[in-house]
Design an enzyme around this catalytic site. Structure first.
Site, short mmCIF file in Angstrom:
data_model
loop_
_atom_site.label_atom_id
_atom_site.label_comp_id
_atom_site.label_asym_id
_atom_site.label_seq_id
_atom_site.Cartn_x
_atom_site.Cartn_y
_atom_site.Cartn_z
N ASP A 263 7.13 -0.69 0.67
CA ASP A 263 5.59 -0.14 0.25
C ASP A 263 5.68 0.18 -1.12
O ASP A 263 6.65 0.10 -1.75
CB ASP A 263 5.32 1.13 1.25
CG ASP A 263 3.83 1.47 1.56
OD1 ASP A 263 3.12 0.86 0.37
OD2 ASP A 263 3.42 2.24 2.13
C1 NOJ Z 1 0.44 2.08 0.15
C2 NOJ Z 1 0.03 2.04 1.47
O1 NOJ Z 1 1.04 2.81 2.47
C3 NOJ Z 1 0.28 0.70 2.12
O2 NOJ Z 1 -0.35 0.63 3.47
C4 NOJ Z 1 -0.64 -0.30 1.23
O3 NOJ Z 1 -0.74 -1.66 1.80
C5 NOJ Z 1 -0.08 -0.18 -0.10
N1 NOJ Z 1 -0.22 0.76 -0.54
C6 NOJ Z 1 -0.63 -1.31 -0.80
O4 NOJ Z 1 -2.13 -0.93 -0.99
#
Ligand code: NOJ
Length: 730
Positions: A263
């Site tokens: 993430d």
């Molecule tokens: C953080 C989020 O937790 C995740 O779900 C997302 O896909 C990413 N940012 C990218 O935007």
């Protein structure tokens, strides 16, 4: 290209080029030419990193995507194309209902169609990968990201996660019009302690195995090409650096063979967690755990080479990760067509075409929670639509970054399109004057002042007094849910409660329409309205669908995918709780019960609940035999009857309880459901086939098992049904 050609390409890569493939940069960093100052420099990025990187996040626009891709390929030493990724969650420019609402349809095939449509639209805009579905099980409405989940039930979560993957990816990823799916967030992200965003996850091995893994298992089973790690810790170890979680469980036990992406900046965040000393150890921990690509961070690009040189990590780990990136690019057909048919005109046409589906889908997700006195559907009475959502076009959830509000149909537009005469006024600000909700790129600032609030309220009271029925259109601001949207008290904003009370003082005929990204706390709200329709965030065509349902052209058919707590103290709340050794305090009398002294233990509305415009009755549940053995099955049947005056649809749900097992089993668990549509007065027998598979659960060893003994079955219109019978499994 052939696997042999891909292998030859891979073998020609230098170490720096391989490590480059493991980096994902934000579009903003990638486009910039100045790496000496600003955010790129602060992160430690260098121009060479951008020149060799494997993927870009948040680049949008077909023409822009093609231009960036063409430039990139030209300058890359091996002309390797970029992977373009973005969060396409519930639609793209045409927004669909939020995933939590989609799950209320109890129709995974609807989600499959929506995801296929979103993939056509987003891939025409140049994208290759979506960070969806979010397969995290979620039972705590304080957590803002419940909006992106399929709710509290493992079976529903698995069914919707798999459907989303199938929808995005289609039958053949190499075909244009598809996106590679990314199941997320591995693992347990949906259970942060006390609903607090990013907080630690403390789950028993039993709950983790049999409940919380269900969605991820389904993603993998449906062939999700990517998975994403989670921000949280599990058993005290950050998920993005946990070898037991990623290498042993995800790759080993669950057999995931695709690309694992961290993430956003989650690898570097292990330093703050207190698990990695510095970037170097964070990079080592993540790679050893099996993370292939780092989303926006420089741990891998800055540190991996030195880690190999010093012998701290084997070259094999880098090779495996880089190979997976190249393989995905090849499977997407990027070496043959790096643009995959991206085309601005095609994109426009898809976005337009998807509006029909958006309208149909929205109407499938609304849940009628109350209809006393049958105010709904509305007839020819004089109605006043009051509230900050009466004319609003911000009907998309927090994850719809590209939804064009100008193209969204408001409730007013929907009502007027049906030719209904009604009055409209705002009545109250969404939030307290001056309140700010921090956003992803832009904040929401409540622009009404205390003076304008008072004027709005006066107008509302006047309009409510003059109307026969008031349709109050209230709810959360869309940025109050989504990532970073945890709320300790998820209630209606104060100015809207004030409006509700003021209107109620002059006109008790209130139909309440509620917009929200989560179950809100409605104990104080419920007595103030006669009808309550929960519409979540319905997307671009929300107003049209709401009008159709309000005026009875369509029926509300949604059933709750999450229990609604009566009090925040009940959170997290799930109908799947285990029995205790003591009786449940359904009504708080006496002592030594399971529950609370100041609140019933039951939710305000149970999972699976939802009313129709007609009334339904369900006859006794019977089994065709007393017992069955492995390899056999048993049939449970009950009669359902439409006892109202309209043609109507309902969802008959089957729950089972394993009465005594080697591990305590939930009070009941959803096992199957049937949609039933009947003419007024008609009845039909509905049967469920019970197989051994339905009785199985994951034991502490991670293996599925069904244990012999007594089972209790329940069938009815929500998870609280008492319509039961028993059978045995031998
Ligand atoms: C953080 C989020 O937790 C995740 O779900 C997302 O896909 C990413 N940012 C990218 O935007």
């Amino acid at each position: 290209m052939t696997e042999q050609a891909l292998r030859a390409l891979f073998d020609a890569l230098s170490q720096e080029e391989k490590i480059g493939q493991l980096l994902q940069l934000e579009a903003g960093f990638f486009a910039q030419s100045d790496f000496q100052t600003g955010p790129a420099a602060a992160l430690g990025l260098q121009a060479q990193d951008a020149a060799l990187c494997g993927s870009v996040l948040n680049l949008r626009g077909a023409e822009e995507a093609k231009a960036v891709q063409a430039r990139f390929i030209r300058q890359h030493p091996h002309h390797i194309p970029l992977l373009l990724m973005l969060d396409v969650i519930n639609g793209y420019e045409t927004a669909f209902p939020i995933p939590l609402a989609q799950a209320c349809s109890f129709r995974p095939e609807l989600t499959q169609a929506l995801c296929a449509a979103a993939a056509r639209e987003a891939s025409a805009d140049g994208l290759h990968v979506t960070f969806s579905p979010m397969a995290d099980l979620a039972a705590d409405c304080r957590w803002g990201r419940v909006m992106e989940s399929s709710g509290e039930d493992p079976l529903l979560c698995a069914a919707f996660s798999a459907a989303a993957v199938r929808g995005y990816q289609g039958d053949d990823l190499a075909h244009g019009g598809t996106l590679a799916a990314c199941g997320k967030h591995f693992a347990g992200y949906g259970a942060p302690l006390a609903g607090s965003e990013y907080a630690q996850v403390e789950l028993s091995p039993a709950a983790f195995q049999s409940d919380y893994l269900s969605g991820y298992r389904a993603c993998i089973g449906a062939g999700s090409r990517l998975m994403m790690t989670a921000f949280n810790t599990v058993d005290g170890i950050p998920a993005s650096g946990s070898k037991p979680l990623l290498r042993d469980l995800l790759r080993g036990q669950l057999g995931f063979e695709g690309l694992l992406i961290s993430d956003y900046s989650a690898i570097a965040e292990m330093i703050r967690h207190g698990y990695a000393e510095d970037r170097r150890s964070a990079a080592r921990l993540a790679l050893e755990a099996g993370v292939d690509m780092e989303m926006v961070g420089v741990c891998y690009v800055r540190e991996l080479d030195a880690l190999v040189r010093s012998g701290e990590i084997p070259q094999r780990l880098i090779d495996e990760a880089a190979w997976r990136v190249l393989k995905l690019k090849n499977d997407l057909g990027l070496f043959e067509d790096p643009y995959r048919g991206a085309d601005a005109e095609k994109f426009r046409a898809c976005a337009l075409e998807n509006r029909t589906l958006a309208a149909q889908a929205a109407a499938e997700t609304f849940v009628l929670l109350k209809n006393d006195g049958g105010l709904l559907p509305l007839g020819a009475q004089k109605a006043a639509f009051i509230g900050p959502y009466a004319e609003s076009r911000a009907l998309h959830g927090a994850w719809s970054f590209f939804c064009r509000e100008a193209d969204t149909v408001s409730i007013r537009q929907g009502v007027e399109a049906l030719g209904k005469a009604a009055a409209f006024c705002k009545g109250a600000p969404l939030l307290a004057p001056g309140a700010i909700i921090p956003g992803f790129s832009a904040d929401y600032v409540e622009s009404e002042t205390e003076e304008t609030q008072a004027t709005l309220l006066r107008e509302a009271v006047r309009a409510a007094s003059a109307a026969e029925t008031v349709v109050l259109c209230l709810g959360e601001q869309r940025l109050q849910s989504g990532e970073g949207g945890s709320r300790a008290e998820p209630v209606l904003p104060a100015p809207q409660m004030q409006l509700l009370r003021a209107v109620r003082d002059v006109n008790p005929n209130i139909v309440l329409i509620l917009f929200a990204g989560r179950p809100l706390l409605l104990r104080d709200v419920l007595p103030l309205c006669k009808s309550l329709l929960y519409v979540w965030f319905p997307g671009s065509m929300g107003g049209a669908a709401i009008a159709e349902v309000l005026y009875g052209e369509k029926e509300p058919v949604g059933r709750l995918s999450m229990s609604f707590p009566a009090s925040v103290g009940q959170c997290p709340i799930s109908y799947r709780a285990l029995n205790t050794g003591r009786p449940e305090a359904l009504v708080p009398t006496g002592r030594f019960h399971n529950g609370y002294q100041d609140c019933p233990s039951a939710p305000l509305f149970p999972f699976g609940f939802g009313l129709s415009y007609s009334a339904w009755q369900c006859g006794p549940l019977t089994a065709d035999r007393a017992a069955f053995a492995s390899g056999e099955h048993l049939v449970l049947t009950c009669t359902v009857r439409n006892i109202g005056r309209r043609k109507s649809s309902t969802v008959l749900q089957l729950y089972l309880q394993d009465v005594c097992a080697s591990v305590c089993r939930p009070r009941r668990e959803l096992k199957d459901w049937h949609h039933v549509t009947l003419a007024p007065g008609a009845e039909t027998a509905v049967s469920f086939e019970v197989t051994e598979r339905m009785l199985q659960f994951y034991g502490p060893d991670g293996a599925l098992r069904a244990e012999a003994g007594e089972f209790r079955a329940y069938a009815g219109f929500d998870s609280g049904t008492q319509n039961a019978c028993a059978f045995y499994f031998q």
